[in-house]
Design a protein around this motif. Sequence first.
Motif, PDB file in Angstrom:
ATOM      1  N   GLY A   1      -2.675  -8.287  -7.822  1.00 16.47           N
ATOM      2  CA  GLY A   1      -2.995  -7.096  -8.592  1.00 16.47           C
ATOM      3  C   GLY A   1      -4.351  -6.478  -8.341  1.00 16.47           C
ATOM      4  O   GLY A   1      -4.735  -5.522  -9.025  1.00 16.47           O
ATOM      5  N   TRP A   2      -5.114  -7.003  -7.385  1.00 12.78           N
ATOM      6  CA  TRP A   2      -6.392  -6.361  -7.055  1.00 12.78           C
ATOM      7  C   TRP A   2      -6.103  -5.071  -6.322  1.00 12.78           C
ATOM      8  O   TRP A   2      -5.322  -5.046  -5.385  1.00 12.78           O
ATOM      9  N   THR A   3      -6.754  -4.014  -6.721  1.00 11.47           N
ATOM     10  CA  THR A   3      -6.452  -2.694  -6.154  1.00 11.47           C
ATOM     11  C   THR A   3      -7.659  -2.089  -5.453  1.00 11.47           C
ATOM     12  O   THR A   3      -8.812  -2.436  -5.724  1.00 11.47           O
ATOM     13  N   ASN A   4      -7.347  -1.178  -4.556  1.00 14.77           N
ATOM     14  CA  ASN A   4      -8.387  -0.448  -3.848  1.00 14.77           C
ATOM     15  C   ASN A   4      -7.849   0.938  -3.519  1.00 14.77           C
ATOM     16  O   ASN A   4      -6.723   1.063  -3.010  1.00 14.77           O
ATOM     17  N   ASN A   5      -8.614   1.962  -3.834  1.00 10.82           N
ATOM     18  CA  ASN A   5      -8.207   3.344  -3.563  1.00 10.82           C
ATOM     19  C   ASN A   5      -9.214   4.008  -2.632  1.00 10.82           C
ATOM     20  O   ASN A   5     -10.406   3.705  -2.669  1.00 10.82           O
ATOM     21  N   VAL A   6      -8.733   4.957  -1.833  1.00 13.08           N
ATOM     22  CA  VAL A   6      -9.678   5.740  -1.043  1.00 13.08           C
ATOM     23  C   VAL A   6     -10.461   6.653  -1.977  1.00 13.08           C
ATOM     24  O   VAL A   6      -9.997   6.969  -3.083  1.00 13.08           O
ATOM     25  N   ASP A   7     -11.643   7.063  -1.551  1.00 15.02           N
ATOM     26  CA  ASP A   7     -12.528   7.824  -2.425  1.00 15.02           C
ATOM     27  C   ASP A   7     -11.895   9.105  -2.951  1.00 15.02           C
ATOM     28  O   ASP A   7     -12.126   9.497  -4.098  1.00 15.02           O
TER      29      ASP A   7
ATOM     30  N   GLY B   1      -4.978   0.329   8.190  1.00 16.10           N
ATOM     31  CA  GLY B   1      -4.562   1.665   7.811  1.00 16.10           C
ATOM     32  C   GLY B   1      -3.151   1.991   8.218  1.00 16.10           C
ATOM     33  O   GLY B   1      -2.786   3.160   8.333  1.00 16.10           O
ATOM     34  N   GLY B   2      -2.361   0.960   8.446  1.00 15.07           N
ATOM     35  CA  GLY B   2      -0.967   1.156   8.828  1.00 15.07           C
ATOM     36  C   GLY B   2      -0.739   1.268  10.321  1.00 15.07           C
ATOM     37  O   GLY B   2       0.411   1.368  10.765  1.00 15.07           O
ATOM     38  N   ALA B   3      -1.803   1.206  11.111  1.00 14.34           N
ATOM     39  CA  ALA B   3      -1.665   1.387  12.568  1.00 14.34           C
ATOM     40  C   ALA B   3      -0.847   0.285  13.219  1.00 14.34           C
ATOM     41  O   ALA B   3      -0.254   0.491  14.282  1.00 14.34           O
ATOM     42  N   GLY B   4      -0.806  -0.881  12.577  1.00 14.62           N
ATOM     43  CA  GLY B   4      -0.078  -1.987  13.157  1.00 14.62           C
ATOM     44  C   GLY B   4       1.363  -2.089  12.715  1.00 14.62           C
ATOM     45  O   GLY B   4       2.073  -3.020  13.101  1.00 14.62           O
ATOM     46  N   LEU B   5       1.814  -1.158  11.909  1.00 13.32           N
ATOM     47  CA  LEU B   5       3.169  -1.198  11.373  1.00 13.32           C
ATOM     48  C   LEU B   5       4.101  -0.338  12.213  1.00 13.32           C
ATOM     49  O   LEU B   5       3.743   0.768  12.614  1.00 13.32           O
ATOM     50  N   VAL B   6       5.275  -0.888  12.471  1.00 12.86           N
ATOM     51  CA  VAL B   6       6.236  -0.196  13.330  1.00 12.86           C
ATOM     52  C   VAL B   6       7.321   0.502  12.517  1.00 12.86           C
ATOM     53  O   VAL B   6       7.670   1.639  12.776  1.00 12.86           O
ATOM     54  N   HIS B   7       7.840  -0.187  11.511  1.00 17.61           N
ATOM     55  CA  HIS B   7       8.957   0.327  10.746  1.00 17.61           C
ATOM     56  C   HIS B   7       8.486   0.970   9.456  1.00 17.61           C
ATOM     57  O   HIS B   7       7.740   0.358   8.685  1.00 17.61           O
TER      58      HIS B   7
ATOM     59  N   ALA C   1       0.825  -1.211   0.000  1.00 12.69           N
ATOM     60  CA  ALA C   1       0.000   0.000   0.000  1.00 12.69           C
ATOM     61  C   ALA C   1       0.854   1.254   0.000  1.00 12.69           C
ATOM     62  O   ALA C   1       2.019   1.235   0.400  1.00 12.69           O
ATOM     63  N   TRP C   2       0.256   2.313  -0.458  1.00 14.86           N
ATOM     64  CA  TRP C   2       0.799   3.660  -0.301  1.00 14.86           C
ATOM     65  C   TRP C   2      -0.025   4.374   0.769  1.00 14.86           C
ATOM     66  O   TRP C   2      -1.268   4.287   0.764  1.00 14.86           O
ATOM     67  N   TYR C   3       0.685   5.066   1.631  1.00 15.19           N
ATOM     68  CA  TYR C   3       0.064   5.860   2.679  1.00 15.19           C
ATOM     69  C   TYR C   3       0.555   7.305   2.508  1.00 15.19           C
ATOM     70  O   TYR C   3       1.554   7.550   1.842  1.00 15.19           O
ATOM     71  N   ARG C   4      -0.128   8.235   3.145  1.00 20.62           N
ATOM     72  CA  ARG C   4       0.361   9.610   3.142  1.00 20.62           C
ATOM     73  C   ARG C   4       0.027  10.278   4.467  1.00 20.62           C
ATOM     74  O   ARG C   4      -0.932   9.896   5.141  1.00 20.62           O
ATOM     75  N   GLN C   5       0.845  11.261   4.794  1.00 20.03           N
ATOM     76  CA  GLN C   5       0.619  12.028   6.012  1.00 20.03           C
ATOM     77  C   GLN C   5       0.865  13.497   5.723  1.00 20.03           C
ATOM     78  O   GLN C   5       1.975  13.888   5.354  1.00 20.03           O
ATOM     79  N   ALA C   6      -0.182  14.278   5.885  1.00 21.99           N
ATOM     80  CA  ALA C   6      -0.082  15.727   5.714  1.00 21.99           C
ATOM     81  C   ALA C   6       0.242  16.369   7.060  1.00 21.99           C
ATOM     82  O   ALA C   6      -0.040  15.790   8.112  1.00 21.99           O
ATOM     83  N   PRO C   7       0.830  17.552   7.053  1.00 20.22           N
ATOM     84  CA  PRO C   7       1.160  18.230   8.308  1.00 20.22           C
ATOM     85  C   PRO C   7      -0.059  18.373   9.213  1.00 20.22           C
ATOM     86  O   PRO C   7      -1.120  18.808   8.776  1.00 20.22           O
ATOM     87  N   GLY C   8       0.085  17.963  10.461  1.00 18.32           N
ATOM     88  CA  GLY C   8      -0.991  18.088  11.426  1.00 18.32           C
ATOM     89  C   GLY C   8      -2.086  17.053  11.308  1.00 18.32           C
ATOM     90  O   GLY C   8      -3.089  17.128  12.022  1.00 18.32           O
ATOM     91  N   LYS C   9      -1.898  16.097  10.396  1.00 17.23           N
ATOM     92  CA  LYS C   9      -2.918  15.068  10.209  1.00 17.23           C
ATOM     93  C   LYS C   9      -2.337  13.685  10.448  1.00 17.23           C
ATOM     94  O   LYS C   9      -1.126  13.496  10.395  1.00 17.23           O
TER      95      LYS C   9
ATOM     96  N   GLU D   1      -2.740   8.242   6.559  1.00 17.93           N
ATOM     97  CA  GLU D   1      -3.891   7.564   5.978  1.00 17.93           C
ATOM     98  C   GLU D   1      -3.462   6.679   4.823  1.00 17.93           C
ATOM     99  O   GLU D   1      -2.508   6.968   4.115  1.00 17.93           O
ATOM    100  N   LEU D   2      -4.203   5.602   4.643  1.00 22.27           N
ATOM    101  CA  LEU D   2      -3.954   4.725   3.504  1.00 22.27           C
ATOM    102  C   LEU D   2      -4.549   5.375   2.266  1.00 22.27           C
ATOM    103  O   LEU D   2      -5.679   5.851   2.279  1.00 22.27           O
ATOM    104  N   VAL D   3      -3.792   5.385   1.193  1.00 21.67           N
ATOM    105  CA  VAL D   3      -4.231   5.996  -0.062  1.00 21.67           C
ATOM    106  C   VAL D   3      -4.687   4.939  -1.063  1.00 21.67           C
ATOM    107  O   VAL D   3      -5.747   5.066  -1.679  1.00 21.67           O
ATOM    108  N   ALA D   4      -3.885   3.904  -1.233  1.00 19.77           N
ATOM    109  CA  ALA D   4      -4.190   2.871  -2.209  1.00 19.77           C
ATOM    110  C   ALA D   4      -3.482   1.591  -1.806  1.00 19.77           C
ATOM    111  O   ALA D   4      -2.400   1.625  -1.230  1.00 19.77           O
ATOM    112  N   SER D   5      -4.102   0.465  -2.133  1.00 19.00           N
ATOM    113  CA  SER D   5      -3.489  -0.819  -1.821  1.00 19.00           C
ATOM    114  C   SER D   5      -3.615  -1.735  -3.023  1.00 19.00           C
ATOM    115  O   SER D   5      -4.473  -1.552  -3.896  1.00 19.00           O
TER     116      SER D   5
END
Length: 119
Positions: free
Chosen positions: A55-61, A102-108, A35-43, A46-50
Amino acid sequence: QVQVVESGGGLVQPGGSLRLSCTASRSIFRSNSMAWYRQAPGKERELVASISHYGWTNNVDSVKGRFTISRDNANNMIYLQMDSLNPGDTAKYYCNRDDGRGGAGLVHWGRGTQVTVSS
């Protein structure tokens, strides 16, 4: 322990495009959904796409129809093609496996790559 390296970010005008790349260690990549995640300043991050191993994909709205995730299983690579970028896409982008939380379980995490959309 860094096992992913992201690249391809930069400064782009609204409406522009960027292609992000990520190389991951085999221990992360193997048969995992990625997956790709992103983090904006002060936020929060979030997961963006997986994408599954097959090859099955899923994107946030907010990025549907604009971002495309893909993977190269032979070379342990993940890509994110981003089109029609807008200032709301400004964030640091990270790749990692998809932990289903949403990446909450990832440490590294890698260092990420900065995407700035501005005129």
